[in-house]
Scaffold this active site. Sequence first.
Site, PDB file in Angstrom:
ATOM      1  N   ARG A  38       5.803  27.640  16.117  1.00  0.00           N
ATOM      2  CA  ARG A  38       5.983  29.063  16.472  1.00  0.00           C
ATOM      3  C   ARG A  38       5.399  29.867  15.333  1.00  0.00           C
ATOM      4  O   ARG A  38       5.823  29.712  14.177  1.00  0.00           O
ATOM      5  CB  ARG A  38       7.470  29.391  16.652  1.00  0.00           C
ATOM      6  CG  ARG A  38       7.723  30.886  16.662  1.00  0.00           C
ATOM      7  CD  ARG A  38       9.123  31.254  17.071  1.00  0.00           C
ATOM      8  NE  ARG A  38       9.320  31.016  18.492  1.00  0.00           N
ATOM      9  CZ  ARG A  38      10.362  31.484  19.173  1.00  0.00           C
ATOM     10  NH1 ARG A  38      11.299  32.198  18.569  1.00  0.00           N
ATOM     11  NH2 ARG A  38      10.480  31.237  20.467  1.00  0.00           N
ATOM     12  N   HIS A  66       3.752  32.823  25.313  1.00  0.00           N
ATOM     13  CA  HIS A  66       4.968  32.005  25.170  1.00  0.00           C
ATOM     14  C   HIS A  66       5.055  31.056  26.373  1.00  0.00           C
ATOM     15  O   HIS A  66       5.923  31.191  27.238  1.00  0.00           O
ATOM     16  CB  HIS A  66       6.182  32.932  25.114  1.00  0.00           C
ATOM     17  CG  HIS A  66       7.442  32.273  24.630  1.00  0.00           C
ATOM     18  ND1 HIS A  66       7.490  30.975  24.150  1.00  0.00           N
ATOM     19  CD2 HIS A  66       8.723  32.743  24.559  1.00  0.00           C
ATOM     20  CE1 HIS A  66       8.742  30.691  23.793  1.00  0.00           C
ATOM     21  NE2 HIS A  66       9.511  31.734  24.043  1.00  0.00           N
ATOM     22  N   GLN A 124       8.356  29.028  27.609  1.00  0.00           N
ATOM     23  CA  GLN A 124       9.356  29.872  28.256  1.00  0.00           C
ATOM     24  C   GLN A 124       9.081  30.001  29.752  1.00  0.00           C
ATOM     25  O   GLN A 124       9.981  29.865  30.590  1.00  0.00           O
ATOM     26  CB  GLN A 124       9.334  31.275  27.619  1.00  0.00           C
ATOM     27  CG  GLN A 124      10.320  32.237  28.254  1.00  0.00           C
ATOM     28  CD  GLN A 124      11.751  31.839  27.997  1.00  0.00           C
ATOM     29  OE1 GLN A 124      12.142  31.635  26.856  1.00  0.00           O
ATOM     30  NE2 GLN A 124      12.557  31.722  29.051  1.00  0.00           N
ATOM     31  N   ASP A 160      12.068  41.848  29.021  1.00  0.00           N
ATOM     32  CA  ASP A 160      12.149  41.238  27.685  1.00  0.00           C
ATOM     33  C   ASP A 160      12.424  42.370  26.699  1.00  0.00           C
ATOM     34  O   ASP A 160      12.354  43.565  27.044  1.00  0.00           O
ATOM     35  CB  ASP A 160      10.823  40.508  27.382  1.00  0.00           C
ATOM     36  CG  ASP A 160      10.849  39.730  26.064  1.00  0.00           C
ATOM     37  OD1 ASP A 160      11.949  39.486  25.532  1.00  0.00           O
ATOM     38  OD2 ASP A 160       9.761  39.380  25.565  1.00  0.00           O
ATOM     39  N   CYS A 174      14.121  36.141  28.916  1.00  0.00           N
ATOM     40  CA  CYS A 174      13.953  34.937  28.096  1.00  0.00           C
ATOM     41  C   CYS A 174      14.988  34.851  26.981  1.00  0.00           C
ATOM     42  O   CYS A 174      15.220  33.774  26.453  1.00  0.00           O
ATOM     43  CB  CYS A 174      12.546  34.911  27.515  1.00  0.00           C
ATOM     44  SG  CYS A 174      12.204  36.245  26.344  1.00  0.00           S
ATOM     45  N   ARG A 184      14.940  25.528  29.323  1.00  0.00           N
ATOM     46  CA  ARG A 184      13.995  25.343  28.206  1.00  0.00           C
ATOM     47  C   ARG A 184      14.046  23.882  27.767  1.00  0.00           C
ATOM     48  O   ARG A 184      13.020  23.260  27.489  1.00  0.00           O
ATOM     49  CB  ARG A 184      14.373  26.250  27.015  1.00  0.00           C
ATOM     50  CG  ARG A 184      14.256  27.738  27.249  1.00  0.00           C
ATOM     51  CD  ARG A 184      12.817  28.164  27.424  1.00  0.00           C
ATOM     52  NE  ARG A 184      11.998  27.796  26.289  1.00  0.00           N
ATOM     53  CZ  ARG A 184      11.915  28.464  25.124  1.00  0.00           C
ATOM     54  NH1 ARG A 184      12.626  29.566  24.949  1.00  0.00           N
ATOM     55  NH2 ARG A 184      11.115  28.064  24.149  1.00  0.00           N
TER      56      ARG A 184
HETATM   57  N1   CP Z   1      13.396  32.713  24.409  1.00  0.00           N
HETATM   58  C1   CP Z   1      13.171  32.203  23.191  1.00  0.00           C
HETATM   59  O1   CP Z   1      12.093  31.674  22.898  1.00  0.00           O
HETATM   60  O2   CP Z   1      14.233  32.298  22.346  1.00  0.00           O
HETATM   61  P1   CP Z   1      14.252  31.978  20.781  1.00  0.00           P
HETATM   62  O3   CP Z   1      13.472  33.070  20.100  1.00  0.00           O
HETATM   63  O4   CP Z   1      15.694  31.987  20.430  1.00  0.00           O
HETATM   64  O5   CP Z   1      13.605  30.649  20.559  1.00  0.00           O
HETATM   65  N1  NVA Z   2       8.698  39.000  23.084  1.00  0.00           N
HETATM   66  C1  NVA Z   2       9.672  38.368  22.225  1.00  0.00           C
HETATM   67  C2  NVA Z   2      10.097  37.053  22.794  1.00  0.00           C
HETATM   68  C3  NVA Z   2      11.146  36.330  22.024  1.00  0.00           C
HETATM   69  C4  NVA Z   2      11.490  34.989  22.573  1.00  0.00           C
HETATM   70  C5  NVA Z   2       9.114  38.232  20.820  1.00  0.00           C
HETATM   71  O1  NVA Z   2       7.950  37.821  20.688  1.00  0.00           O
HETATM   72  O2  NVA Z   2       9.814  38.557  19.882  1.00  0.00           O
END
Ligand code: CP
Ligand code: NVA
Length: 308
Positions: free
Chosen positions: A107, A134, A137, A225, A266, A294
Amino acid sequence: MQSFLDIHKTDATELRAIIDQARAMKAARNGRPKGEADDDQPLKGRMVALIFEKPSTRTRISFDVGVRQMGGQTMVLSGADMQLGHGETIADTARVLSRYVDLIMIRTFEEQTLMEMAEYADVPVINGLTNRTHPCQIMADVMTYEEHRGPIAGKKVVWSGDGNNVFASFAHAAGQFGFDLTFTGPETLDPERAWMDFAATKGRPITVERNPERAVKGADLVVTDTWVSMHDPQSARERRHNQLRPYQVNEHLMSLAKPDALFMHCLPAHRDDEATSAVMDGPHSVIWDEAENRLHAQKAIVRWCLGL
Ligand code: CP
Ligand code: NVA
């Protein structure tokens, strides 16, 4: 052996096979205790590195638990703790990690980091979120929709809010899984043109409707989101909130969708900003199944990457 970098970069039939595998593996566990191993142990003897340059609850824990259930071992690493956070190149990091582990999940901020990791690693790389997409997700989201309502192909999915990284992977999924996606949000926070174009080239042009009430009419699924993503500057918070407030998913907005419409987020959510608690905890919401899936979807992604 193959990397899972994005939904639009993975063949549609492979994506479908991953979802089928995820459902089968979920069914096979049949509610057994989380710490108990799967009957099938395809990851026995395998080591997986989970690298986080941004915070995470779901991605981190679901990958960790999932790999262990399949008999593998994990190392959860923060970018800042590695030499990566102190100037070692991504390419060199990728080459070194490939000598220790069988798979890398990362990530990160810039998509370029993910791409370089995949280019220089000799092992598969999984995208655990970047500023732009993402994909893990949305694999879980498609699985969740289908678990509740059957095939997602041909359904109307409405995204209300920021045209962000999670939306981007929905746009890719619209093209690959064949559903109709509507974006409703302010023009200033429109999704990237490239994502819209991808869905269009797959015969699923994305509808843009500025009025959220009109947008959700006939929706089978409503999704939102956070209004401020991890890569967005905090200085933009107030402006974003002001622009996005009309796109809040509340009971009134949900009442304009189909009576059996589902609601997804998400997570993490900012309750009573992008979605009200009444919706999150209400009859349309499948957010906890979405979070659980997930785990199952990513287990199938890991197996696919390793050809197991
Ligand atoms: N939805 C998601 O990816 O959550 P986290 O940021 O907690 O991993
Ligand atoms: N759009 C959000 C998703 C988190 C899982 C971010 O990138 O922070």
